[in-house]
Write a protein that holds these residues in place. Structure first.
Motif, PDB file in Angstrom:
ATOM      1  N   VAL A 178     -54.072 -22.688  45.964  1.00 47.99           N
ATOM      2  CA  VAL A 178     -54.014 -22.820  44.456  1.00 47.99           C
ATOM      3  C   VAL A 178     -52.933 -21.815  43.816  1.00 47.99           C
ATOM      4  CG1 VAL A 178     -55.577 -22.843  42.447  1.00 47.99           C
ATOM      5  CG2 VAL A 178     -56.220 -23.912  44.632  1.00 47.99           C
ATOM      6  N   PHE A 221     -58.772 -27.180  47.238  1.00 49.76           N
ATOM      7  CA  PHE A 221     -57.414 -27.375  47.648  1.00 49.76           C
ATOM      8  C   PHE A 221     -56.556 -26.464  48.475  1.00 49.76           C
ATOM      9  CE2 PHE A 221     -58.498 -28.762  43.298  1.00 49.76           C
ATOM     10  CZ  PHE A 221     -57.866 -29.925  43.084  1.00 49.76           C
ATOM     11  N   GLN A 265     -48.374 -37.855  40.891  1.00 53.72           N
ATOM     12  CA  GLN A 265     -49.033 -36.327  41.013  1.00 53.72           C
ATOM     13  C   GLN A 265     -49.931 -36.479  39.903  1.00 53.72           C
ATOM     14  OE1 GLN A 265     -46.331 -33.549  38.739  1.00 53.72           O
ATOM     15  NE2 GLN A 265     -45.946 -33.028  40.908  1.00 53.72           N
ATOM     16  N   HIS A 266     -51.108 -35.861  40.173  1.00 54.10           N
ATOM     17  CA  HIS A 266     -52.027 -35.651  39.323  1.00 54.10           C
ATOM     18  C   HIS A 266     -51.839 -34.631  38.282  1.00 54.10           C
ATOM     19  CE1 HIS A 266     -54.317 -37.820  42.497  1.00 54.10           C
ATOM     20  NE2 HIS A 266     -55.157 -38.268  41.891  1.00 54.10           N
ATOM     21  N   ILE A 294     -61.572 -24.985  39.939  1.00 54.94           N
ATOM     22  CA  ILE A 294     -61.034 -24.788  41.097  1.00 54.94           C
ATOM     23  C   ILE A 294     -62.061 -24.392  41.802  1.00 54.94           C
ATOM     24  CG2 ILE A 294     -59.419 -22.824  41.710  1.00 54.94           C
ATOM     25  CD1 ILE A 294     -57.627 -23.661  39.328  1.00 54.94           C
ATOM     26  N   ASN A 346     -51.204 -31.496  42.609  1.00 56.78           N
ATOM     27  CA  ASN A 346     -51.857 -31.282  41.526  1.00 56.78           C
ATOM     28  C   ASN A 346     -51.430 -30.205  40.666  1.00 56.78           C
ATOM     29  OD1 ASN A 346     -54.249 -33.352  42.658  1.00 56.78           O
ATOM     30  ND2 ASN A 346     -53.558 -31.915  44.353  1.00 56.78           N
ATOM     31  N   SER A 387     -63.835 -26.811  43.788  1.00 59.71           N
ATOM     32  CA  SER A 387     -62.997 -27.724  44.536  1.00 59.71           C
ATOM     33  C   SER A 387     -62.317 -27.217  45.866  1.00 59.71           C
ATOM     34  CB  SER A 387     -61.630 -28.210  43.862  1.00 59.71           C
ATOM     35  OG  SER A 387     -62.199 -28.826  42.447  1.00 59.71           O
ATOM     36  N   LYS A 409     -52.581 -30.755  50.055  1.00 55.02           N
ATOM     37  CA  LYS A 409     -53.301 -30.814  48.954  1.00 55.02           C
ATOM     38  C   LYS A 409     -53.256 -29.292  47.920  1.00 55.02           C
ATOM     39  CE  LYS A 409     -57.570 -32.519  47.047  1.00 55.02           C
ATOM     40  NZ  LYS A 409     -59.240 -33.112  47.484  1.00 55.02           N
ATOM     41  N   TRP A 410     -51.888 -29.282  47.486  1.00 58.89           N
ATOM     42  CA  TRP A 410     -51.731 -27.996  46.648  1.00 58.89           C
ATOM     43  C   TRP A 410     -52.249 -28.093  45.251  1.00 58.89           C
ATOM     44  CZ3 TRP A 410     -48.417 -29.183  42.898  1.00 58.89           C
ATOM     45  CH2 TRP A 410     -47.232 -30.039  43.062  1.00 58.89           C
ATOM     46  N   LEU A 411     -52.333 -27.033  44.289  1.00 54.60           N
ATOM     47  CA  LEU A 411     -52.475 -27.267  42.830  1.00 54.60           C
ATOM     48  C   LEU A 411     -52.023 -26.105  42.246  1.00 54.60           C
ATOM     49  CD1 LEU A 411     -55.970 -28.119  40.794  1.00 54.60           C
ATOM     50  CD2 LEU A 411     -54.796 -26.008  40.294  1.00 54.60           C
ATOM     51  N   PHE A 449     -59.077 -36.066  39.895  1.00 54.59           N
ATOM     52  CA  PHE A 449     -58.473 -35.422  41.052  1.00 54.59           C
ATOM     53  C   PHE A 449     -58.825 -36.158  42.368  1.00 54.59           C
ATOM     54  CE2 PHE A 449     -57.564 -32.309  37.833  1.00 54.59           C
ATOM     55  CZ  PHE A 449     -56.155 -32.191  38.125  1.00 54.59           C
TER      56      PHE A 449
END
Length: 871
Positions: A257, A254, A228-229, A249, A324, A252, A298-300, A221
């Protein structure tokens, strides 16, 4: 000077029945310094991010921590003394990075003075470590003294406490309307929305291990790919996929999320709807996807429990080249997405720590020993370990848990603890039951049938071979095999051909829930040991399915050609050893087939027990002169032969030969088989002339009836070569050995067990001719091939090892001989028992080696053991 006995050919009795135990290897333990690599990776990532931030003091302290870690790398010994110092320093810059990333200038200004002070302090520490390393060899003691006297860890802990205090102030004072957009590199996300969302629960409070997977995810990541990851964690239910994702998560940063329950289409829609509502962009799944596709922050999105293979997850993914996604699933088909990791069982050290934390027990030496035994029995499955820990915490009886578990496995793996460390609602057994309930009846039946086999080494070939069972020649008849035939009919075409595609469809259905795994290279299926035990627990009545699987395995064995039986037995013994046979009074009787497998894998005692039952039953049902009774008698004689009870074998074989000659005639293949078996027994009893006469007659008739290239003809020819050798007719023996070797190699291949027998006999002939170097070269090759094909513990492998040891002895290489002889003796005791002739021969050879090495005490001890054994 005493000499060791010459090697023995060990020529097998030519009968209808004649493999290996697989032993797990241990993965080497991790290095004590493995903590450095992830710490350096973290420090490098944070330092690189700080390069682009407008806060030089953050960059300075991050770079200094990196220098500290790289300095510790150069420490040659005992660097673990500095682990706590390095870990705390890395944690500090991680906290700084996360806070500044989240709150920008508000946080950065407050941390400025502390960062500069800490940087100065760490520079002094680095200088001290370098000076000490240059000046002192006894670095360990100096490091301990340095750490103690300077109170470095306490100082770092102080900085850590100050930073955490400032964090609280930052969180309290930070207001949305004071937020400033920070123009930075991608590592410091630009805040474009009013609110950051994280609707994920935290990971379990006792989360343990999985560092290799987490590191791989962070690396993935953190890499800018322009795409896209998407990362998939897949594996068996209860393996810890969701917890790994939540831990990642938590570690990290982001900008947003979102957690989406992906178990059903309805829950996916609900999860996406909530994203749209939380971002005030609508109230539908499509609104959420449009927002994600238009948002470059930088969303997940965490798609959890994407287990249903009928759901096309691609329909619910944002269609863009950024953002992500993490997916957890039991379905290995989702590996088709970009990056993936198979989540399986835990490392032993992490598993024991997890158990003790869950059990609220201290890490004492005794507790670690008890915990290790428990997690081994739980096969290192995280959910099972968490459940066990919760039960132990409640009962407070770590010592007594293992016995309790072994006697109450199903109940304990189905019991939900009242107190838990996470939000997971299922137990080990109920989480698999959910998957099992989704299977078709045929797939569920196949999984349950396989629960009566060993959990590894299951092959499609076992079922396809059984489907070709020949009712015109074999027993039992069709009417006794209705259930296995009905099951197998689902995979058989009207023409009688096996349909591999239909079998693949069913196994793929089971694989979609990770209830079974497939090794494409070996073409073998396997089941997790706990799933294997659980699938048996799904049965209300075991006997019908057990009988069905018993019959399928028996039908398979009876279709294996005689010259392939030894290799097939190696593959099937683990299944036979578990399944054995069902009640022969109620279902089809395949004890003869299972006895063959025991025999060919050297489990002669097991083979004898079955062979005696078979003979007794055959006499009662069919009479003394029936062909099946005589076959059973011959097989029991062969088992006695290999157990070293040659007189018992001779008694039965004389009777079998007499009856078969009278009933079938002297040229019938079964009569010739009996003739060859009796000749081998004469040979083992030292009656070489009788053996020669009978073997010559057998060779003549085998050649006439079966042909000179038939496997049985070649076996008789090889046995005759052994007899010639023992009678001193070495050139005749050599000529026959060379001829048989040539034919076996051409017909069967150079690795076939019969080819290796002939090669071994040729080595013995070279030995008796005094050509010891040639004998050694061949015996080394035979041992290598038998070990590869049959395994280390097979009687024929041990025979090759013993023969090579004797040749080493004769060549004067006593230490090599000793090593092999000790191993042979140990394994023969385990396999054959102390009183078997081969075991006694191994002891006698070892005595002579001890004598010539001057090991008087060991020699006398072994001589006494031989004397006691022969009484």
């Amino acid at each position: 000077m005493s000499t060791a006995s010459p090697p023995t050919s060990g020529s097998p009795a030519p009968h209808t029945i004649r493999g290996t135990i697989l032993r797990p290897f241990k993965v080497p333990p991790k290095s004590k310094s493995d903590w450095l690599a992830p710490a350096i990776l973290t420090a490098k990532t944070i330092t690189a991010a700080a390069e682009c931030a407008p806060f030089p003091y953050v960059k300075g302290v991050s770079g200094t921590v990196l220098i500290l870690l790289e300095t510790v790398v150069t420490v040659k010994k005992n660097r673990e003394d500095l682990e706590e110092l390095c870990s705390s320093s890395t944690e500090i810059i991680t906290i700084l990075h996360d806070q500044i990333k989240a709150h920008g200038n508000t946080a950065a200004v407050k941390f400025k003075g502390l960062c500069e002070e800490l940087e100065s302090y760490l520079e002094a520490v680095i200088l001290a470590i370098r000076n000490m390393q240059d000046r002192f060899k006894g670095f360990r003691g100096r490091v301990k003294e340095f750490l103690k006297s300077s109170s470095l860890t306490e100082e770092i802990a102080g900085y850590q406490a100050q930073i955490q205090g400032l964090m609280a102030i930052v969180e309290t004072n930070f207001k949305v309307d004071e937020m400033h957009a920070i123009i930075t590199a991608p590592s410091f996300a630009v805040v474009k929305t009013v609110e950051n969302i994280n609707n994920c629960p935290p990971p379990s409070r006792i989360f343990q291990g999985r560092q290799a997977i987490l590191d791989k995810m962070h690396q993935f990541f953190d890499t800018e790919s322009g795409n896209q990851h998407i990362y998939v964690l897949y594996g068996l239910g209860g393996a810890g996929k969701t917890q790994i994702a939540l831990k990642f998560i938590e570690q990290s940063s982001f900008s947003n999320v979102f957690l989406v329950d992906t178990s059903k289409v309805e829950t996916i829609d609900t999860g996406l709807n909530s994203i749209a509502v939380s971002k005030s962009v609508g109230n539908s799944a499509q609104d959420a996807l449009r927002w994600l596709q238009s948002n470059h922050s930088k969303w997940l999105v965490f798609f959890d429990n994407a287990d249903d293979p009928k759901i096309n997850l691609n329909d619910f993914l944002p269609k863009c080249n950024y953002g992500n996604i993490i997916i957890t699933s039991r379905n290995p088909e989702l590996r088709s997405y970009e990056a993936h990791t198979f989540v399986s069982d835990m490392e032993e050290a992490d598993a024991t720590t997890l158990l003790l934390r869950g059990a609220t027990k201290e890490h004492s030496e005794e507790n670690l020993k008890l915990a290790t035994a428990i997690v081994k029995e739980l096969y290192y499955l995280p959910l099972a370990i968490v459940q066990a820990g919760a039960f132990i915490s409640k009962s407070e009886d770590l010592e007594g848990y293992l016995d309790l578990y072994l006697n109450n496995r199903a109940r304990l793996l189905s019991e939900k603890a009242a107190q838990s460390h996470d939000d997971y609602a299922q137990t080990v057994f109920t989480t698999w039951q959910i998957s099992f309930n989704q299977l078709s009846h045929l797939a569920a039946t196949l999984l349950q049938l396989c629960s009566f086999l060993h959990y590894t080494g299951i092959s499609e070939d076992m079922f396809s071979t059984a489907s070709k069972y020949d009712f015109s020649l074999s027993w039992p008849p069709r009417e006794e095999l209705q259930e296995p035939l009905e099951f197998l009919s689902h995979f058989v075409e009207p023409t009688g051909e096996w349909n591999s595609l239909k079998f693949l469809d069913v196994t793929n259905e089971i694989k979609a829930y990770s209830l079974i795994s497939f090794d494409a290279k070996a073409k073998l299926f396997s089941i997790h040991p706990l799933v294997h035990a659980w699938s048996r627990s799904t049965l209300l009545d075991e006997e019908p399915l057990q009988s069905c699987m018993s019959s399928i395995l028996g039908m398979c064995i009876k279709k294996i050609p005689e010259n392939e039986m030894e290799l097939a037995s190696v593959r099937l013994i683990s299944h036979v050893g578990l399944l054995e046979y069902a009640n022969p009074d109620r279902v089809a009787d395949f004890r003869r087939a299972f006895s063959q497998i025991y025999y060919y894998t050297g489990k002669f005692k097991d083979a004898q027990a079955l062979a005696e039952l078979i003979l007794e039953r055959s006499k009662f049902l069919l009479g003394d002169d029936h062909a099946d009774t005589l076959s059973a008698m011959g097989n029991l004689a062969s088992t006695y032969f290999d157990l070293g009870e040659s007189l018992k074998a001779k008694e039965l074989e004389v009777l079998v030969l007499e009856k078969r000659t009278k009933i079938l005639g002297e040229d019938h293949p079964d009569t010739l088989l009996a003739m060859g078996s009796l000749a081998s027994t004469y040979y083992m009893l030292g009656e070489f002339q009788k053996a020669k006469e009978l073997e010559l007659l057998a060779l003549e008739k085998h050649t006439k009836v079966l042909g000179e290239d038939h496997p049985r003809t070649l076996l008789v020819m090889g046995n005759l070569a052994s007899i010639y050798s023992d009678l001193g007719e070495f050139q005749k023996a050599k000529k026959l050995d060379v001829l048989v070797l040539e034919k076996h190699t051409k017909i069967l291949g150079e690795d076939h067990p019969d080819t290796l027998f002939t090669l071994s006999n040729l080595a013995i002939t070279y030995y008796t001719l005094g050509e010891f170097q040639k004998a050694k070269e061949i015996e080394v090759l035979v041992l290598e091939k038998r070990t590869k094909v049959l395994g280390m513990d097979h009687p024929n492998t041990l025979r090759a090892m013993a023969n090579l040891a004797v040749t080493y002895y004769t060549l004067g290489d006593l230490n090599k001989a000793l090593g092999l002889e000790v191993e042979v003796l140990q394994k023969r005791k385990q396999l054959l028992g102390d009183k078997h002739p081969d075991t006694i021969l191994a002891m006698e050879n070892l005595v002579k080696t001890y004598q010539n090495l001057g090991k008087q005490e060991e020699m006398e001890e072994l001589e006494q053991l031989i004397e006691d054994t022969k009484k």
